[in-house]
Enzyme design. Structure first.
Site, PDB file in Angstrom:
ATOM      1  N   CYS A  94      16.802 -14.207  37.537  1.00 47.96           N
ATOM      2  CA  CYS A  94      16.140 -14.423  36.255  1.00 47.96           C
ATOM      3  C   CYS A  94      14.617 -14.274  36.328  1.00 47.96           C
ATOM      4  O   CYS A  94      14.138 -13.152  36.456  1.00 47.96           O
ATOM      5  CB  CYS A  94      16.578 -15.775  35.686  1.00 47.96           C
ATOM      6  SG  CYS A  94      16.318 -15.919  33.916  1.00 47.96           S
ATOM      7  N   ARG A 128      17.214 -16.049  22.378  1.00 48.18           N
ATOM      8  CA  ARG A 128      17.480 -16.559  23.732  1.00 48.18           C
ATOM      9  C   ARG A 128      18.967 -16.385  24.032  1.00 48.18           C
ATOM     10  O   ARG A 128      19.811 -16.775  23.226  1.00 48.18           O
ATOM     11  CB  ARG A 128      17.053 -18.027  23.815  1.00 48.18           C
ATOM     12  CG  ARG A 128      17.171 -18.641  25.180  1.00 48.18           C
ATOM     13  CD  ARG A 128      16.219 -19.791  25.370  1.00 48.18           C
ATOM     14  NE  ARG A 128      14.908 -19.318  25.791  1.00 48.18           N
ATOM     15  CZ  ARG A 128      14.555 -19.051  27.058  1.00 48.18           C
ATOM     16  NH1 ARG A 128      15.415 -19.223  28.026  1.00 48.18           N
ATOM     17  NH2 ARG A 128      13.353 -18.614  27.340  1.00 48.18           N
ATOM     18  N   HIS A 190      22.420 -17.569  36.860  1.00 50.29           N
ATOM     19  CA  HIS A 190      22.223 -18.835  37.547  1.00 50.29           C
ATOM     20  C   HIS A 190      23.614 -19.385  37.793  1.00 50.29           C
ATOM     21  O   HIS A 190      24.604 -18.690  37.650  1.00 50.29           O
ATOM     22  CB  HIS A 190      21.464 -19.819  36.643  1.00 50.29           C
ATOM     23  CG  HIS A 190      20.121 -19.350  36.203  1.00 50.29           C
ATOM     24  ND1 HIS A 190      19.010 -19.442  36.997  1.00 50.29           N
ATOM     25  CD2 HIS A 190      19.699 -18.798  35.042  1.00 50.29           C
ATOM     26  CE1 HIS A 190      17.959 -18.980  36.335  1.00 50.29           C
ATOM     27  NE2 HIS A 190      18.350 -18.579  35.149  1.00 50.29           N
TER      28      HIS A 190
HETATM   29  N1  GLN Z   1      10.984 -16.827  31.331  1.00 49.62           N
HETATM   30  C1  GLN Z   1      12.098 -16.016  31.509  1.00 49.62           C
HETATM   31  C2  GLN Z   1      12.941 -15.770  30.274  1.00 49.62           C
HETATM   32  O1  GLN Z   1      13.230 -16.654  29.491  1.00 49.62           O
HETATM   33  C3  GLN Z   1      12.915 -16.526  32.694  1.00 49.62           C
HETATM   34  C4  GLN Z   1      13.785 -17.710  32.442  1.00 49.62           C
HETATM   35  C5  GLN Z   1      14.598 -18.148  33.620  1.00 49.62           C
HETATM   36  O2  GLN Z   1      14.263 -17.870  34.778  1.00 49.62           O
HETATM   37  N2  GLN Z   1      15.681 -18.863  33.359  1.00 49.62           N
HETATM   38  O3  GLN Z   1      13.320 -14.648  30.089  1.00 49.62           O
END
Ligand code: GLN
Length: 238
Positions: A94, A128, A190
């Site tokens: 990520c 998101r 993750h």
């Molecule tokens: N800031 C990044 C995004 O939201 C990474 C987020 C994360 O590592 N979970 O795309």
């Protein structure tokens, strides 16, 4: 034999249990009589490019990404590139994955220059992506959890880690998830990804060990519980 693991910016970039990737590599080495050595590199600590067999670089929010990116630009980006030239393996998740590309453009904030180890770029979207992910990959069906707004696009010369069966993956539009670029693996998964997907873990382990020991046959482990947990996750995504 020993396996030298670097938990890159472990105190900073370690979201949704990404540290579990370090534990999975260390345990699966140890269960085979291979001694794991784990070191955390914090901003300001120089990486010895010749030392580590594998780097684990976890996720983080934009705030942490700026700190990691500054250290990569000032100190460790070049060292990491040399380590990869020397055959080190990298697993980046990520936020870490985004920083290994050419750049990450956050929402309404200055662009973050990446390390350029992966021919990809990331632009923050206005949605998101949160939820469970299933990916068809050369290492079987991979299961994980994603939470990102960054949209990553792959360029020439790299392969996706796999094809999204459930979830959004790299950008929610082209059906790709993650990347394989030589010995560099990137993913949005993750979970953490490695304990849930032991076939991928063993692939990364074998590749990392081959840097100093040549191609070795990893001994078989009793993976009854690993298969069971994985198969349940893959069969019943919510
Ligand atoms: N800031 C990044 C995004 O939201 C990474 C987020 C994360 O590592 N979970 O795309």
């Amino acid at each position: 034999m020993e396996l030298r693991i670097c938990f890159l910016y472990g105190g900073l970039m370690n979201i949704y249990g990404d540290r579990g990737n370090v534990i999975a590599l260390a345990k699966r080495a140890q269960w085979r009589g291979i001694a794991p050595i784990v070191k955390i590199i914090n901003p300001g600590d120089p990486i010895d490019p010749d030392y580590f067999d594998v780097f684990v670089f976890g996720g983080g929010q934009d705030k942490e990404q700026y700190v990691a990116a500054r250290d990569l630009q000032k100190l460790n980006g070049e060292r990491l590139r040399v380590a990869v030239d020397y055959g080190a393996v990298v697993l980046a998740v990520c936020g870490g994955y985004q920083l290994l590309g050419l750049y990450y453009q956050p929402w309404n904030a200055p662009r973050i220059e990446g390390v350029g180890l992966i021919n990809s770029y990331t632009i923050a979207g206005n949605e998101r992506f949160i939820g469970n992910v299933i990916v068809d990959s050369p290492y079987g069906k991979l299961v994980g959890f994603e939470n990102h707004s960054g949209l990553t696009y792959l360029g020439e010369g790299v392969e996706p880690l796999g094809e999204v069966l459930k979830g959004k993956g790299n950008n929610g539009t082209d059906g790709t998830e993650g990347v394989i670029s030589g010995t560099v693996f990137g993913t949005y998964m993750h979970g953490p990804i490695l304990p849930k997907n032991h076939l991928l873990t063993d692939h990364i382990l074998g590749l990392a060990l081959s840097r100093r020991y040549g191609k070795i046959e990893l001994s078989k482990l009793d993976d009854t519980f690993e298969f069971l947990a994985h198969d349940i996750a893959a069969a019943r995504p919510r």
